[in-house]
Each structure stands twice: as structure tokens, then as C-alpha cells.
Design an enzyme around this catalytic site. Structure first.
Site, PDB file in Angstrom:
ATOM      1  N   ARG A  21       0.805  -1.220   0.000  1.00  0.00           N
ATOM      2  CA  ARG A  21       0.000   0.000   0.000  1.00  0.00           C
ATOM      3  C   ARG A  21       0.842   1.276   0.000  1.00  0.00           C
ATOM      4  O   ARG A  21       0.547   2.235  -0.718  1.00  0.00           O
ATOM      5  CB  ARG A  21      -0.890  -0.021   1.251  1.00  0.00           C
ATOM      6  CG  ARG A  21      -1.852   1.130   1.363  1.00  0.00           C
ATOM      7  CD  ARG A  21      -2.454   1.204   2.773  1.00  0.00           C
ATOM      8  NE  ARG A  21      -2.852  -0.061   3.310  1.00  0.00           N
ATOM      9  CZ  ARG A  21      -4.080  -0.568   3.234  1.00  0.00           C
ATOM     10  NH1 ARG A  21      -5.035   0.122   2.658  1.00  0.00           N
ATOM     11  NH2 ARG A  21      -4.359  -1.746   3.761  1.00  0.00           N
ATOM     12  N   CYS A  78     -27.345  -2.977  -6.674  1.00  0.00           N
ATOM     13  CA  CYS A  78     -28.551  -3.227  -5.884  1.00  0.00           C
ATOM     14  C   CYS A  78     -28.221  -3.863  -4.547  1.00  0.00           C
ATOM     15  O   CYS A  78     -28.540  -5.036  -4.296  1.00  0.00           O
ATOM     16  CB  CYS A  78     -29.490  -4.103  -6.688  1.00  0.00           C
ATOM     17  SG  CYS A  78     -29.956  -3.250  -8.181  1.00  0.00           S
TER      18      CYS A  78
HETATM   19  N1  LLP Z   1       3.076  -9.292   2.810  1.00  0.00           N
HETATM   20  C1  LLP Z   1       2.041 -10.131   2.999  1.00  0.00           C
HETATM   21  C2  LLP Z   1       2.316 -11.539   3.306  1.00  0.00           C
HETATM   22  C3  LLP Z   1       0.721  -9.652   2.926  1.00  0.00           C
HETATM   23  O1  LLP Z   1      -0.288 -10.486   3.115  1.00  0.00           O
HETATM   24  C4  LLP Z   1       0.490  -8.281   2.623  1.00  0.00           C
HETATM   25  C5  LLP Z   1      -0.871  -7.755   2.533  1.00  0.00           C
HETATM   26  C6  LLP Z   1       1.608  -7.442   2.410  1.00  0.00           C
HETATM   27  C7  LLP Z   1       2.882  -7.983   2.520  1.00  0.00           C
HETATM   28  C8  LLP Z   1       1.482  -5.991   2.055  1.00  0.00           C
HETATM   29  O2  LLP Z   1       0.841  -5.244   3.042  1.00  0.00           O
HETATM   30  P1  LLP Z   1       0.703  -3.651   2.847  1.00  0.00           P
HETATM   31  O3  LLP Z   1       2.087  -3.070   2.894  1.00  0.00           O
HETATM   32  O4  LLP Z   1       0.064  -3.420   1.517  1.00  0.00           O
HETATM   33  O5  LLP Z   1      -0.174  -3.224   3.940  1.00  0.00           O
HETATM   34  N2  LLP Z   1      -7.218  -5.384   0.811  1.00  0.00           N
HETATM   35  C9  LLP Z   1      -6.854  -4.743   2.046  1.00  0.00           C
HETATM   36  C10 LLP Z   1      -5.411  -4.983   2.405  1.00  0.00           C
HETATM   37  C11 LLP Z   1      -5.074  -6.450   2.508  1.00  0.00           C
HETATM   38  C12 LLP Z   1      -3.612  -6.686   2.765  1.00  0.00           C
HETATM   39  C13 LLP Z   1      -3.292  -8.125   2.630  1.00  0.00           C
HETATM   40  N3  LLP Z   1      -1.918  -8.461   2.803  1.00  0.00           N
HETATM   41  C14 LLP Z   1      -7.160  -3.250   1.956  1.00  0.00           C
HETATM   42  O6  LLP Z   1      -7.678  -2.817   0.929  1.00  0.00           O
HETATM   43  O7  LLP Z   1      -6.958  -2.503   2.919  1.00  0.00           O
END
Ligand code: LLP
Length: 450
Positions: free
Chosen positions: A305, A372
Site C-alpha cells: 500500500r 442493488c
Molecule cells: N506481505 C504479505 C504476506 C501480505 O499479506 C500483505 C498484505 C503485504 C505484505 C502488504 O501489506 P501492505 O504493505 O500493503 O499493507 N485489501 C486490504 C489490504 C489487505 C492486505 C493483505 N496483505 C485493503 O484494501 O486494505
């Protein structure tokens, strides 16, 4: 000129101020690409990558971009060119990573349910690191490594059971989560791996959640993991690699925060510094530096992110301003299928008009899409300019991460296009997936099995 996110600003247009991403007018883009569509800034992506490298590379911390945040091939190519590694969670992601130019050696394969077929394909491709999520997965990986006589490096992802202050749906390192193994399972796994001449367990991995805004839970988890590593050393197992995962939170500013005047902005910035709702790369790297001052081995991280969220916007259009009681609605032509985060995590993405409003008067609206379902609501009681009208173009901000990748075709809606802006140029980097495309997969002649 009002700067909103890194490369997004209102610039004076003929009659009113209008929104530009780098040197591309959003209005001009929308005259050529059907809304809703996603639009990313290459300069913003490069600047995030540079900031990340500047914080971590001097500390010799390896960066693997968690491509689940946004796996568009054109964006992946930019990231690969910048020399980052990549974190994947499916064989589809591996194929994308290789096709974008990442070296197999620089790929980390995470994920709780990797199938035998996926593991075999990844082993044969030469993936550099497998983050194991169970003793059951270890057994399968050993069988594959031994069968193909391929050297395989693995880390064991542990569940450090720490409390993280984020949305409950995006914690991954708390007691009872499906991710990682219990600490007590690590030693038996190391003992099992000793029997394989090909599979080597080199260290431990963790990923405790996403959108985390303090270093404390990481430090708690690292302290627990270091104790475990010391205990294992006494048992004769030397672990030399640590993968700390991702999860660094970003500041999702709302419309009010974005449109404050300079004086209010300064006050706000002071306040934000006091109650910081994001985790800066430098804060995280400093925290690791002191927590792991005596660590001799390799350290890696998996940000998603924080590299992607603020590089993108989603452009859409107002279909109706529905006057109603007790609530009036802004009905958009974008829906939860295009942008799921509000429905899934009650996330709020700032919504701003492409033409800057002519007055500062604001009205409260619920912002909804056409699907919907009542969950197709982007925000409740949002303060928006009073002079909005049907046909106005609008932009959702901070939609570079976990937005386009999570879109789907519910209610038989197309999947939105993606555009990349580079200075004054713009390219469609994913065409919209239309109903004709989707229906082509449902032709009875193609489906006959017997
Ligand atoms: N490494 C692993 C093993 C992960 O499962 C994830 C994210 C990351 C790294 C990266 O995390 P970040 O730096 O992006 O926070 N769909 C959700 C977020 C789900 C994150 C899942 N895993 C949202 O829209 O907030």
C-alpha cells in the site's frame, strides 16, 4: 493552484480550476476513456520507490513489493526497473512478475494455501524464497524439491500473536488468524527439513497486518521472534534471515483535510504530527535499526500500500443528485464492484470534483453507486460542494492500492480501465473488460464437456 496528493492538483482552466495529474488534464482524459477508470502517476510511483529505497537500502534492508496491492504489468515493469524484488501470493502473480522483468531469484512466494501445482511451478522457475505457512505445506515443498532435485530456500512465517490497531479484516498476526505457524511448531519444522538435501530453512517471516500506523506492534513481534531465534540457536539451528512483511499505513486524507487553506493546513500538519495516522518509511527503518542492531543476517520487507495508494485516482461521474429526506444522495456511475474498500472495510476515500467548486458552501450527502445492495455506499453524510450536478466528473483519491485489483463484474458491470500518466502523456495500461468480453466466456459451445 492547490496540491492534493503528490502529483494531483487543481490548475486554472478556462472558467474554473480543474484537476490535473502530472501534466494531464483529468477532463481531457475522461473525454477519451469511459468512466469509471483508474489513473496513476508514474512520477508519484517513482517518488515513493525512491523514498522507500532511501530509507531502507542504506540499512541493507531488501524491499520486495507486495504486488497484491496493484499488479498491473506496466506498473510492475517500472518497479522491476527500479531494482526492487517482489512478494507474490499465487502462481498468477508469479507469471506477472516474471513477465514484468523481475528475476525469479528476487521473488518471495507468500500465502497460506499454495497448491502442489503452484509450488512445483515456482520451484522449477527458481523462485528465491518460499515463506512457509504450515508444516503441511513444508511436507509438500520438500517432496517437490527432492523430486526435481532443486535447491529451495524457505522461511517459516510465524504468527507472533501481537495486537495491531487496524481494521479487524486486515490483521494477520493476532491469535487465531489463519496466517503463520505457532512458535512451538517451528522447531519440529526445522527438524523435518533436516531430512531433505534440497530444502533449506533459512529464517523466519512475519506479516502482522495492513494499514498499521505505529512501530510498536512490529517491535513487539520482533522481540518475540528474536527470543525464539535465540532459543533455536541453543537447539543447534542457526537462522540468518528475517522477513518483516509489509503493512506500513498511509494517511487517507478526507475532502476537508485536502481542501483547507494554507493556514488551516499548517495547523492540521502540526496536529497530524502529534497523532500520526501513517507509518513513514524512515520511522520504520529507524525502529528496525535499533531493534535489530545486533542482527548479522539478512532483513527484508514487503510493502504494498505505502508504495501505491497515493499514486492513483478513480475518475467517475455523477449520474444523479437524488434529493431525498432525511438524506440526499450523490449517485455515481462507479460502484462497489469498481472500488470495494468502503464496502469491505468501511474505508473512506476522499471524493473531489474534477472542476474545483465555485463556492465553499457544502451540503451533506450519502455517496452511493448503482449496485442493488445497501453496502454499495462509498460514504455516509459526506460534506461535498453544494453546487454539484448530474454529469459532473469526480475523483476518488488514494486508489492506487487494493482498488483496481479487487474490482469485479457484479451486476454485470464492466471492469474499469487503467491509465498511466507520465508528464504530459497518457497511456491505457489496461483496457476495460466489457460485457462482451465476459459473455464470450459463457458461450454454450465452448462449455460442452460431454
Ligand atoms: N506481505 C504479505 C504476506 C501480505 O499479506 C500483505 C498484505 C503485504 C505484505 C502488504 O501489506 P501492505 O504493505 O500493503 O499493507 N485489501 C486490504 C489490504 C489487505 C492486505 C493483505 N496483505 C485493503 O484494501 O486494505
Amino acid at each position: 493552484m492547490t496540491q492534493l496528493t503528490p502529483q494531483l492538483r487543481y490548475l486554472p482552466s478556462a472558467q474554473q480550476q480543474a484537476l490535473w495529474l502530472e501534466n494531464v488534464s483529468i477532463q481531457q482524459l475522461a473525454s477519451q476513456v469511459a468512466t469509471p477508470f483508474y489513473c496513476y502517476s508514474k512520477a508519484a510511483l517513482l517518488s515513493n520507490i525512491h523514498a522507500c529505497k532511501a530509507a531502507f537500502e542504506p540499512e541493507n534492508i531488501h524491499i520486495h513489493y507486495a504486488m497484491k496491492a496493484n499488479s498491473n504489468l506496466s506498473l510492475l515493469r517500472i518497479i522491476a526497473e527500479q531494482g526492487l524484488g517482489v512478494d507474490i501470493v499465487s502462481i498468477g502473480e508469479m507469471r506477472r512478475a516474471l513477465s514484468a522483468g523481475f528475476k525469479a531469484q528476487d521473488i518471495v512466494f507468500s500465502g497460506v494455501g499454495k497448491t502442489t501445482a503452484e509450488l512445483a511451478e515456482a520451484v522449477l522457475a527458481g523462485v528465491g524464497q518460499f515463506n512457509l505457512e504450515s508444516k503441511e505445506e513444508l511436507a509438500v515443498l520438500i517432496t517437490i524439491a527432492d523430486k526435481y532435485q532443486q535447491l529451495v530456500s524457505a522461511l517459516i512465517r510465524v504468527n507472533p500473536e501481537v495486537t495491531v490497531d487496524t481494521h479487524k479484516n486486515i490483521t494477520t498476526g493476532a491469535k487465531g488468524n489463519k496466517f503463520g505457524v505457532n512458535f512451538s511448531d517451528v522447531l519440529p519444522m526445522l527438524e523435518t527439513a533436516e531430512h531433505s538435501p534440497f530444502l533449506k530453512i533459512k529464517g523466519l517471516a512475519m506479516h502482522i497486518g495492513s494499514q498499521i500506523h505505529t512501530t510498536q506492534p512490529y517491535l513487539d513481534a520482533i522481540a518475540k521472534i528474536q527470543r525464539l531465534i535465540n532459543e533455536l540457536k541453543i537447539q543447534g539451528y542457526l537462522l540468518t534471515q528475517l522477513d518483516l512483511g509489509g503493512g506500513f499505513g498511509i494517511q487517507y486524507k478526507d475532502y476537508q483535510q485536502l481542501t483547507r487553506n494554507t493556514e488551516q493546513q499548517e495547523q492540521q500538519e502540526q496536529q497530524e504530527q502529534q497523532e500520526q495516522h501513517y507509518l513513514a518509511f524512515s520511522d520504520f527503518s529507524n525502529a528496525i535499526k535499533s531493534a535489530l542492531a545486533h542482527w548479522q543476517g539478512r532483513i527484508s520487507i514487503e510493502p504494498g500500500r505505502s508504495l501505491m495508494a497515493d499514486i492513483g485516482v478513480m475518475v467517475c461521474e455523477i449520474t444523479y443528485i437524488k434529493e431525498s429526506r432525511p438524506t440526499s444522495f450523490v449517485v455515481l456511475n462507479a460502484a462497489m464492484n469498481d472500488l470495494m474498500r468502503p464496502a469491505l472495510y468501511q474505508a473512506t476515500h476522499a471524493l473531489i470534483p474534477v472542476q474545483s467548486p465555485s463556492s465553499s458552501l457544502q451540503t451533506k450527502y450519502d455517496v452511493v453507486g448503482p449496485i442493488c445492495e445497501s453496502t454499495d455506499t462509498f460514504s455516509k453524510s459526506a460534506s461535498l460542494p453544494t453546487d454539484l450536478a448530474a454529469g459532473d466528473l469526480m475523483c476518488f483519491l488514494y486508489t492506487g492500492a487494493y482498488c483496481a485489483v479487487m474490482s469485479n463484474s457484479y451486476n454485470s458491470r464492466p471492469i474499469a480501465a487503467e491509465v498511466l500518466v507520465d508528464d504530459a502523456q497518457a497511456h491505457v495500461i489496461r483496457q476495460a473488460i466489457t460485457q462482451d468480453d465476459l459473455m464470450a466466456f459463457e458461450q454454450p459451445s465452448a462449455l460442452k464437456l460431454f
